[in-house]
Design a protein around this motif. Structure first.
Motif: not given
Lengths: 210, 210, 210, 210
Positions: B12-26, B57-65
């Motif tokens: 489930d954590a994995r799923r969350n992570r993916d959803q977040i990246i997908a959403a962030a990308r958009v 933090d935000r940076d980590a998210l940006v990096r992941a995307v």
DNA sequence: GATGAATGAGGCTTCATTCAT
DNA sequence: AATGAATGAAGCCTCATTCAT
């Protein structure tokens, strides 16, 4: 822009206004159009209050900087058209020469926010329109010369300008400069009238790009 | 313990992570990489807390995307190299084909802030490096073919990618698409091995562009 | 008020909300409805952020305090109507008894700003209307009793409320209290059915006062 | 030297000062005593600089406006005492007649801030005192006449003035006028010497109300 | 683990007051 | 002396991040 055009500004106010625009231009170019207003004020050597007296809010400042820059580009375009022997040479000079000049206006177009701010402004629209008319006549003339490929319109050229002159986030400045120049050169070769791929779609005209 | 990066995430954590990246990308693509974290969370269907548990933090998210996207481009490049008959064709396909794919990564690079965030990241660096190596070999091969002009390097080509694929702020989408395609086509013609202007500076290599 | 009424607040959020309204009521009463938001937050024992999460801006807070108070007055009016033997007694009790209760709502009406804020609010309108209906029936009944002079309407009585209960800027509290009580008493004598001057104009009804 | 308060102002300075007070009176009445100084200056037809030369800060201006108004009321009171046949008639006339006159001073007292400013001012205190003395003698005389109820003091009457004449935020002006007149009339009936409720507390004298 | 509430630093803007012209 | 420009402190509000439930 912000003050009643009827009442010319007092000398000191005028000076401040100019300093502010100059500072904003540099800062917008360096850090984007969302830097704190205080930073702009400081760098212009005035207090925030002064900045706000001159420009009621950030939008007004962005607009003023953009107007200032558009006007310069327009001047450049006219000067090039007049000074160069051929329309093609004028276009080439414009593509090269505006790079410095456009640093900040292009930057101002990088940001979504800035874009929104400018899209509605009637003064900007006018300048834009004038510039496009200028470019259009250069494009036509260069095509008649046989220098410029026939399958492009003023809109295509304008988009190339826009794409190319928008700066990447600042990196090694020497490389940045070389790189931009080379991109422009490659692009110019792409624009030359000589055998190449047929372009997709249709030539974009002055009115196609808003 | 489970914070150990090695430990694979629970499903489930994995799923969350993916959803977040997908959403962030958009969202990054639509509104730039500075939208409120809360908005990203909402659009991913999770609470902010969850977002922050996954990305400190935000940076980590940006990096992941960005990593996610770079990886896709790299895959694309390899697929093109393999599938196309010539290196030139592969480059052309990459220039055209990546447009869709790169929408968001390019957008992520529009912002100064994002750029700062990514420039230091070692994972990004690796992907970048791999991509450039791929491009470099295509460039060499295409030059040997006689398709690609000899006076450019992998760095030049990469910069063209970057310049071209960065999106302008959203305008009429139909025109936007045509326009980009045409710009790319013109650029490709500029890259062709055929008589043109000598380029200024020197060919930029893989290491010249950071 | 500010949150979706569907989703009841979490217990802690509810508690905070109540604390904020309570604090605001006191502070508005003491220093008017324009005190810095921070001060209200501090006095409620929360951070500004919390205050703003609950009430998107000052107006929302003012409205919430006003609604809270109007509701209390309405309750009071109904309680008085029910508990007192005559309508006249209920009116008298209301004029006296609401003084404490109305401290802050009246204060909230002292400020132009607050007045503007409240005038449009539909919830306030409803409460207002309910209150006026209540008063109107008391007025009619008291006139039929022969206690209340016949030449006044519910609007007149409401205006008297408003005039009397609006507090003067705080002075010696003991004197303030005596003084208010005496003013009310004099007013009540003025309202009694007994020979006096004919009043100017015409009785003001429920709808005459907005 | 010319800053010496004794030295009468030069004619033009005097004119400026009067214009400013007049403008401030109107604006205070309309928008409360916290309007931007710049607005007051503009409406007086002078620059802020001039305003500040005349009144060192906002408090000084508020005080000046208040003094101006208190003086008018005092004049009114004396005129009424002299012109009316009975003290009672003078009081009644004052209660009615001051409405127009006091519009602005009362407004100036609506604000906590203004109140704070005025409470300490010795000139205001003197005027206040004079006015209360005047009222006190009217009250005594009217009680001896048998017109005014015996259980009130000058302080009570003054408080009634204050309560009644303070304006509500501006609403329908016609209704506002009727309403005020009716409230005053009811109050006057309440003050009449005739059977009524005993008032709570004790008569408030001149010195009870600060 | 997930959620959404709480916090407070930081950016924006206004306006009282001072000062140069 | 009059004017209006400049200053900066102070209030408003947002949002990244932390924490209680």
């Amino acid at each position: 822009m912000s003050a009643d055009p009827q009442t010319p500004l007092r000398a000191d106010a005028r000076r401040n206004r100019d300093q502010i625009i100059a500072a904003a231009r540099v800062i917008f170019a360096e850090h984007g159009p969302e830097v704190p207003m205080e930073e702009i004020a400081r760098s212009a050597g005035v207090g925030v209050g002064t900045l706000y007296r001159r420009f009621p809010d950030r939008d007004a400042l962005v607009r003023a900087v953009a107007v200032d820059n558009f006007a310069r580009v327009l001047e450049d375009a006219r000067a090039a058209a007049e000074a160069e022997p051929t329309a093609w040479a004028a276009l080439v000079r414009l593509l090269y020469g505006s790079m410095d000049l456009q640093l900040s206006i292009q930057l101002a177009m990088v940001s979504m926010k800035a874009y929104e701010i400018l899209r509605e402004d009637p003064v900007i629209s006018d300048l834009r329109q004038s510039l496009l008319i200028e470019v259009e006549s250069l494009v036509r003339a260069a095509q008649e010369d046989g220098h410029l490929r026939k399958d492009v319109g003023a809109g295509d050229v304008a988009m190339l300008f826009a794409v190319l002159l928008r700066r990447l986030p600042p990196r090694n400045p020497e490389i940045a400069e070389i790189s931009t120049a080379r991109c422009v050169a490659i692009m110019i070769d792409g624009l030359r009238a000589q055998p190449g791929t047929p372009l997709p779609g249709r030539p974009l005209g002055r009115d196609d790009i808003h």
